[in-house]
Design an enzyme around this catalytic site. Sequence first.
Site, PDB file in Angstrom:
ATOM      1  N   SER A   1      -4.844  -3.356   1.844  1.00 58.58           N
ATOM      2  CA  SER A   1      -3.857  -4.371   1.460  1.00 58.58           C
ATOM      3  C   SER A   1      -4.497  -5.392   0.514  1.00 58.58           C
ATOM      4  O   SER A   1      -5.723  -5.467   0.399  1.00 58.58           O
ATOM      5  CB  SER A   1      -3.367  -5.077   2.725  1.00 58.58           C
ATOM      6  N   SER A   2      -3.642  -6.185  -0.124  1.00 60.93           N
ATOM      7  CA  SER A   2      -4.125  -7.323  -0.911  1.00 60.93           C
ATOM      8  C   SER A   2      -3.696  -8.642  -0.282  1.00 60.93           C
ATOM      9  O   SER A   2      -3.925  -9.709  -0.857  1.00 60.93           O
ATOM     10  CB  SER A   2      -3.561  -7.258  -2.332  1.00 60.93           C
TER      11      SER A   2
ATOM     12  N   ARG B   1      -1.476  -4.704  10.677  1.00 55.46           N
ATOM     13  CA  ARG B   1      -1.129  -3.823   9.562  1.00 55.46           C
ATOM     14  C   ARG B   1      -0.570  -2.504  10.092  1.00 55.46           C
ATOM     15  O   ARG B   1      -0.983  -2.037  11.172  1.00 55.46           O
ATOM     16  CB  ARG B   1      -2.414  -3.557   8.768  1.00 55.46           C
TER      17      ARG B   1
ATOM     18  N   THR C   1       4.923  -7.924   5.570  1.00 49.36           N
ATOM     19  CA  THR C   1       5.597  -7.211   4.495  1.00 49.36           C
ATOM     20  C   THR C   1       6.205  -5.889   4.945  1.00 49.36           C
ATOM     21  O   THR C   1       5.811  -5.325   5.972  1.00 49.36           O
ATOM     22  CB  THR C   1       4.582  -6.919   3.362  1.00 49.36           C
TER      23      THR C   1
ATOM     24  N   ASP D   1       0.316   2.276  -0.067  1.00 49.36           N
ATOM     25  CA  ASP D   1      -0.870   1.449  -0.314  1.00 49.36           C
ATOM     26  C   ASP D   1      -2.166   2.239  -0.107  1.00 49.36           C
ATOM     27  O   ASP D   1      -3.249   1.754  -0.427  1.00 49.36           O
ATOM     28  CB  ASP D   1      -0.866   0.202   0.575  1.00 49.36           C
TER      29      ASP D   1
ATOM     30  N   THR E   1       6.772  -9.298  -0.510  1.00 45.40           N
ATOM     31  CA  THR E   1       6.071  -9.549   0.739  1.00 45.40           C
ATOM     32  C   THR E   1       6.440 -10.981   1.027  1.00 45.40           C
ATOM     33  O   THR E   1       7.109 -11.612   0.214  1.00 45.40           O
ATOM     34  CB  THR E   1       4.558  -9.345   0.492  1.00 45.40           C
TER      35      THR E   1
ATOM     36  N   GLY F   1       3.241 -10.631  -3.536  1.00 44.86           N
ATOM     37  CA  GLY F   1       2.943 -10.272  -4.922  1.00 44.86           C
ATOM     38  C   GLY F   1       2.081  -9.035  -5.082  1.00 44.86           C
ATOM     39  O   GLY F   1       1.490  -8.830  -6.146  1.00 44.86           O
ATOM     40  N   GLY F   2       1.969  -8.203  -4.015  1.00 45.81           N
ATOM     41  CA  GLY F   2       1.202  -6.965  -4.154  1.00 45.81           C
ATOM     42  C   GLY F   2      -0.197  -7.252  -4.652  1.00 45.81           C
ATOM     43  O   GLY F   2      -0.892  -8.136  -4.145  1.00 45.81           O
TER      44      GLY F   2
ATOM     45  N   ASN G   1       6.160  -3.836   2.269  1.00 44.52           N
ATOM     46  CA  ASN G   1       5.623  -3.364   0.996  1.00 44.52           C
ATOM     47  C   ASN G   1       6.633  -3.665  -0.109  1.00 44.52           C
ATOM     48  O   ASN G   1       6.677  -4.785  -0.571  1.00 44.52           O
ATOM     49  CB  ASN G   1       5.221  -1.893   1.019  1.00 44.52           C
TER      50      ASN G   1
HETATM   51  N1  GLY Z   1       1.892  -3.934   0.442  1.00 47.03           N
HETATM   52  C1  GLY Z   1       1.160  -4.840  -0.333  1.00 47.03           C
HETATM   53  C2  GLY Z   1      -0.151  -5.196   0.254  1.00 47.03           C
HETATM   54  O1  GLY Z   1      -0.343  -5.053   1.439  1.00 47.03           O
HETATM   55  O2  GLY Z   1      -1.027  -5.609  -0.454  1.00 47.03           O
END
Ligand code: GLY
Length: 585
Positions: A466-467, A118, A413, A437, A395, A487-488, A415
């Site tokens: 993050s998700s 990340r 990603t 984020d 992403t 999909g965030g 983002n």
């Molecule tokens: N940038 C989206 C995530 O990391 O969840």
Amino acid sequence: MRRHSLCLHRLVLSICLLVILPGTVSPGHAAAGDPPIFDMGAPFHPVISRHGMVVSQEQLASDIGSDILRRGGNAIDAAVATGFALAVTLPQAGNLGGGGFMLVYLADENRTIALDYREMAPAAAHRKLFEDAQGGVDTDRARFSLQSSGVPGTVAGLVHALENYGSMSLKQVLKPAIKLATRGFEVTDTLSMALAWRGEQLLEDPVSATYFFQPDGAPLRVGQIWRQRDLAWSLKQIARHGARAFYRGAIAEKLVSTMEGGGGLITLEDLENYRVIERKPVYGDYRGYRIASMPPPSSGGIHLIQMLNMLETLELGDMDHNSAAYIHQLTETMRRAYADRSEYLGDPDFASVPEAKLLDKAYAARLAFSIDADVATPSADVRPGRYLPAESPQTTHFSVWDSEGNVVSNTYTLNFSFGNGKSVAGAGFLLNNEMDDFSAKPGVPNAYGLLGSDANAIAPGKRPLSSMTPTIMFKDGAPVLATGSPGGSTIITVVLQAIVNVVDFEMNIAEATSVPRFHHQWWPDVLILEPGISADTRRLLVEMGHGVSASPRLLGKLQSIEQRNGVLFGSSDPRWPGDAVAPVQ
Ligand code: GLY
């Protein structure tokens, strides 16, 4: 379970298939006399192989990974080759300037590793970085300036995976991406449309304008051969000098010079300090399956398992799939998990995340008990919050499986689609806007409408929450599913529904991927339904008290591989044009 007999029927059919199928089949022509596989979950057909597979969002990149498998590379070699290839062919999400998470399952050690690559906040970042003079949040700066970029982790992550778990050299796995960038490839409708859609931001940056647009400001033309000389240079630097090229060498210098020219924060020291972190995956058990997923700083794994724990208290398989009663139960589950996300989740190296408590089945049972089977709980009664943005997240996920049973599930990603829209001059790649984020200020939502607490406040060296939810599911000790999605904030609920569709409704992976989905994230208190969920169902949900979004929206793009009886079944989400499953033949 309601569909039990149907599923038994399907199982028999798939056993027939094992006998009938020589190698690989690309289904699609269900004429009389076809093998019975074509009845499996019809009209949803996965692609099949016995010898390995790559599933990503873009065909050229999947083919590159699959070719690496064919030439004797393992799943990690193929994943790294695919990751670098996507940086060339899918500039909206494939990247060198972003970051991500990779789950690696090593068959001979029966071990799963979670690689955290990340992005990291630069040393000059601070809690109030994006606050404006009035004490509000300057969302433009948080999303579209050079300050929105975290220190990229992708190059370090991919190289780390290869050096520790791959079998090929960096030169070998980078060669196809370098060739694609140098010789070029035909611009697709999808790419040209994506560029047009984000043209406003990209054209603001003169470097991005020259990389992605024609001199008159029109996006790359469909069918033109797109060569990326500067990106090819960067990839060659990495092939020659390894990750050092990006974090200390010639690429680092270009990145820092871009930062210095535009008020960005990333320094040479930030790049040198970047580290990939090997973490222990989070594990959960769901109806006899073992789930391995991404731990913090992703919230994906914890909340995926928390929701599965809640759902395990119900006989979901007895419900009608996507009926109002079913959507209600899952929505209430999502609402409760996302409320916890806003409070407890952040980078575990900076904030204490109560992982064991959140994953506790007794806690999940208490949360599940608070759900009324007929009436929606207003999110304000769970915790307060704000409203949803229209930004479309981008992403990308890919899954890889080799013939030895090694598996990679990777989500990475920039983002937003094309990140912050700013490119590194001379190096050919876009920068992320992952700093958005972080929780810029308690009570102020990020671009996904997500709220955060101190646990996700900005701090130097910290990784934004993050998700992303790269996941591998096991049965009796063997991997049976690799999946993940962009999909965030919707990623976690998209992956949840893939698992429930496979486990509770025994759908094949193509059906599990294709059927309509829905999403709720506690705040804003809005239930988003995909097209395909009926008006009757919508009406019943409104009667139960759900605030159903007026406009349906597509959610996620799953890229999955399922394994049954030694045969691999791949599915690339039909919500995205093109079929990017590449089986080894
Ligand atoms: N940038 C989206 C995530 O990391 O969840």
